[in-house]
Scaffold this motif. Structure first.
Motif, mmCIF file in Angstrom:
data_model
loop_
_atom_site.group_PDB
_atom_site.id
_atom_site.type_symbol
_atom_site.label_atom_id
_atom_site.label_comp_id
_atom_site.label_asym_id
_atom_site.label_seq_id
_atom_site.Cartn_x
_atom_site.Cartn_y
_atom_site.Cartn_z
ATOM 1 N N THR A 70 -5.010 38.370 -15.353
ATOM 2 C CA THR A 70 -6.147 38.933 -14.622
ATOM 3 C C THR A 70 -7.406 39.039 -15.463
ATOM 4 O O THR A 70 -8.449 38.509 -15.083
ATOM 5 C CB THR A 70 -5.794 40.308 -14.048
ATOM 6 O OG1 THR A 70 -5.258 41.098 -15.120
ATOM 7 C CG2 THR A 70 -4.768 40.183 -12.940
ATOM 8 N N SER A 71 -7.304 39.679 -16.630
ATOM 9 C CA SER A 71 -8.546 39.879 -17.379
ATOM 10 C C SER A 71 -8.621 39.045 -18.648
ATOM 11 O O SER A 71 -9.687 38.557 -19.011
ATOM 12 C CB SER A 71 -8.707 41.359 -17.732
ATOM 13 O OG SER A 71 -7.599 41.774 -18.494
ATOM 14 N N GLY A 124 -10.015 35.642 -16.988
ATOM 15 C CA GLY A 124 -8.585 35.679 -16.712
ATOM 16 C C GLY A 124 -7.935 34.323 -16.921
ATOM 17 O O GLY A 124 -8.525 33.283 -16.655
#
Lengths: 278, 379
Positions: free
Chosen positions: A63-64, A69
């Motif tokens: 995600t990050s 990401g």
């Protein structure tokens, strides 16, 4: 096949297992590293068994990540690798078809021109290529990532060699049957090249996936980063500790698609490399 | 009207002319075999008819249409290749249907035609197989099926049997003949095998160095070869060729000085160099007194039905006296024997030594020789 018995068998197996262990240990270590907390990974000695942080680390990575990401970078890489593999196969097949089956002025000159570019790796022509791509406003775009890498002397040459092994009578039979050049290509040559295409696809997909220098040059926005260059940026530098487990998780994720391609296309890949009947 | 008319066709590669003007008229439904040694231009000629080679000069006319500039698919022909040239990735059915699909036949029509051809060639059980799962003979039949389904004006065969083993070749030879007769399509067949040529052909075209040396029925070619080349090429073992000199009314003087006496006009004028041709099967053992040729036997081949005696004329040790005689299987001959031979009445051939052309106006089979041996024929 050479047949070995007794000590010979044991020795060869020991050697094989050692070799595999040697090759796989770093991969295993990467995986182990991606399942611990940052503190555990940096402690000495480093843990050699998987820890309990796997879900957390992979979620963060996907995600990050560090900047962008991993999911986004994986997608970018996928588009680039597929684009390069498919594009290269399409273009080199067509050019090989032209060179082998059609008589036109400067045919051999065209062949040698293509063949000569074999000697020029991307790195040699990277500055002019960058200039062209930049002038065409293709920085930070998939087109810019894919297009300059699509022309391939190697693949053209391979297809040429394969087409030369297709018996002339097949072309003649097709002509008598009434197949024009496009029909012959589509109905006869394309199906016959299936295994060759598969083998090339595997090689070219991995080639495209592993591109580092070119994406590094022409992508300036994070959301166009590919996974391989993204990994490079995730490795902490100077006095930064970084997040090693997340980096390891990203690295583990980065090798999944090429491995999957190899596994799923293994049968065709091997057939394409060894096949000589026809 | 003829199905195919070939008019003074020539083929040039660069500066070399490989076919020097061949003309041939083929009747509808006729089976024509072009035979000749490798490199004589027979395949080139066939490929020009097929449209796979360009025609340098002359015209080829198929069904009343000059096809020189037409693509193969527009010529209404079908071709069977030496190595079958089946599409390896297509099933037998699709191999046969491919040409029809391109030509835009309806699915039902294609199926009907393919099934009919398959039944004719006993391929019904193999329609789903790939070519590599078939034996050589079956592949050959598929290749023929591919030609049959299109119902063309002409079948072209390019040495279709040379990849098969001897037994299968004989069998397929019969099948080709039967197939051609049952569909009644004109056929042009190229081969280097004289047995194939003799058995299949309605008419033979014997080619040599880009020239059609003789165009005639198989029997006529055998009985009255037009040139020494044809005489030597058709028939096995090959015809014996003895150089001789005409000495007027006395007859012909052979290389060993012996004189063979001819009987009928026209005799070549005295001093002319000629070649006397006699087939091995037309030499028969004779008594010493009646012998025309004395053979010193150097080797004997026993074939069962026949015995071949190889040797040379007594008194001629160079190649000019080489001779083979085909004797009955029970003939008692040994190497080293002297064998008196007579030429069967009317079975000698006379050629001009220089041009190799047949001498005498015997196109209808006149026989220039009377054999002295006609009186006695015992061994």
């Amino acid at each position: 096949m050479v047949e070995k018995r007794g000590v010979g068998t044991v020795l060869t197996h020991v050697a094989l297992i050692l070799g595999i262990g040697l090759l796989c240990f770093p991969l295993y270590l990467t995986f182990v590293g991606s399942t611990h907390t940052s503190r555990d990974v940096l402690s000495v000695p480093m843990p050699l068994l998987p820890g309990d942080q796997m879900v957390r680390n992979y979620t963060v990575a996907l995600t990050s990540g560090v900047g962008v990401g991993v999911a986004k970078m994986l997608a970018n890489s996928m588009v680039m690798a597929l684009g390069i593999a498919v594009g290269k196969i399409a273009i080199s097949m067509l050019s090989a078809y032209a060179i082998v089956y059609f008589r036109f002025p400067f045919r051999m000159a065209a062949f040698w021109a293509i063949f000569m570019t074999l000697m020029l790796p991307v790195e040699v022509r990277i500055v002019p290529t960058f200039e062209v791509v930049a002038s065409l406003n293709m920085l930070n775009s998939y087109t810019g990532l894919i297009l300059p890498l699509i022309a391939s002397a190697t693949a053209t040459f391979l297809f040429r060699q394969f087409f030369l092994t297709v018996p002339d009578e097949l072309v003649e039979a097709a002509r008598v049957d009434g197949a024009g050049p496009m029909r012959f290509f589509k109905d006869i040559l394309l199906p016959l090249s299936r295994t060759n295409m598969a083998a090339l696809f595997v090689i070219l997909f991995i080639y495209g996936w592993n591109q580092y220098l070119w994406p590094l040059l022409i992508t300036t926005r994070g959301d166009m980063n590919t996974i391989v260059m993204g990994l490079g940026q995730m490795i902490p530098s100077a006095d930064d500790y970084g997040d090693w487990p997340v980096t390891m998780a990203a690295a583990t994720l980065a090798i999944v698609p090429p491995v999957a391609v190899v596994i799923f296309m293994q049968r065709l890949f091997i057939k394409g490399l060894v096949e000589s009947e026809k | 009207m003829s199905a195919i008319a070939i008019r003074d066709v020539r083929k040039t590669y660069g500066k070399t002319e490989v076919i020097h003007g061949v003309s041939l008229d083929i009747e509808d439904g006729e089976f024509i075999v072009i035979v000749g040694p490798s490199g004589c231009g027979k395949s080139t000629l066939l490929r020009m008819v097929a449209g796979l080679e360009t025609i340098t000069a002359g015209t080829i006319d198929i069904g009343g249409r000059v096809v020189n500039q037409l693509e193969p698919r527009e010529r209404d022909i079908a071709m069977v290749f030496q190595n079958y040239a089946l599409y390896p990735h297509m099933s037998v059915y699709n191999n046969m249907a491919y040409g029809l699909k391109i030509a835009g036949f309806s699915k039902a029509d294609i199926q009907a035609r393919v099934e009919k051809a398959a039944a004719m060639l006993q391929l019904q059980d193999f329609l789903d197989r790939k070519p590599r799962q078939l034996s050589g003979g079956q592949r050959q039949r598929v290749a023929m099926g591919r030609a049959v389904v299109r119902d063309p004006a002409v079948f072209l065969f390019d040495e279709p049997l040379s990849n098969l083993d001897a037994k299968l070749r004989v069998q397929m030879r019969l099948e080709i003949k039967r197939l051609q007769q049952s569909v009644g399509t004109t056929a042009l067949y190229v081969t280097h095998d004289q047995v194939e040529a003799m058995t299949l052909a309605d008419r033979l075209v014997v080619m040599h160095d880009g020239i059609a040396e003789q165009i005639d029925t198989p029997l006529a070619v055998y009985e009255r070869p037009a040139t020494t080349f044809v005489a030597g090429f058709i028939g096995s073992p090959a015809m014996n060729m003895l150089p001789a000199e005409a000495c007027g009314a006395d007859g012909l003087k052979l290389a060993n000085g012996e004189i063979v006496k001819p009987s009928e006009a026209p005799l070549p004028e005295a001093g002319r160099q000629v070649t006397l041709g006699v087939r091995p099967e037309h030499l028969e053992p004779a008594s010493e007194s009646a012998a025309e040729l004395m053979l010193e036997v150097s080797a004997v081949e026993t074939l069962g039905a026949d015995t071949l005696a190889h040797g040379h004329l007594i008194g001629v040790s160079n190649g000019d006296g080489e001779l083979v005689a085909r004797l009955p299987g029970n003939a008692k001959v040994n190497a080293g024997d002297r064998l008196p031979l007579a030429i069967e009445p009317g079975m000698a051939h006379l050629f001009d030594a220089e041009s190799g052309k047949r001498l005498g106006k015997d196109a209808s089979g006149a026989r220039p020789f009377r054999s002295k041996a006609s009186a006695s024929a015992e061994a």
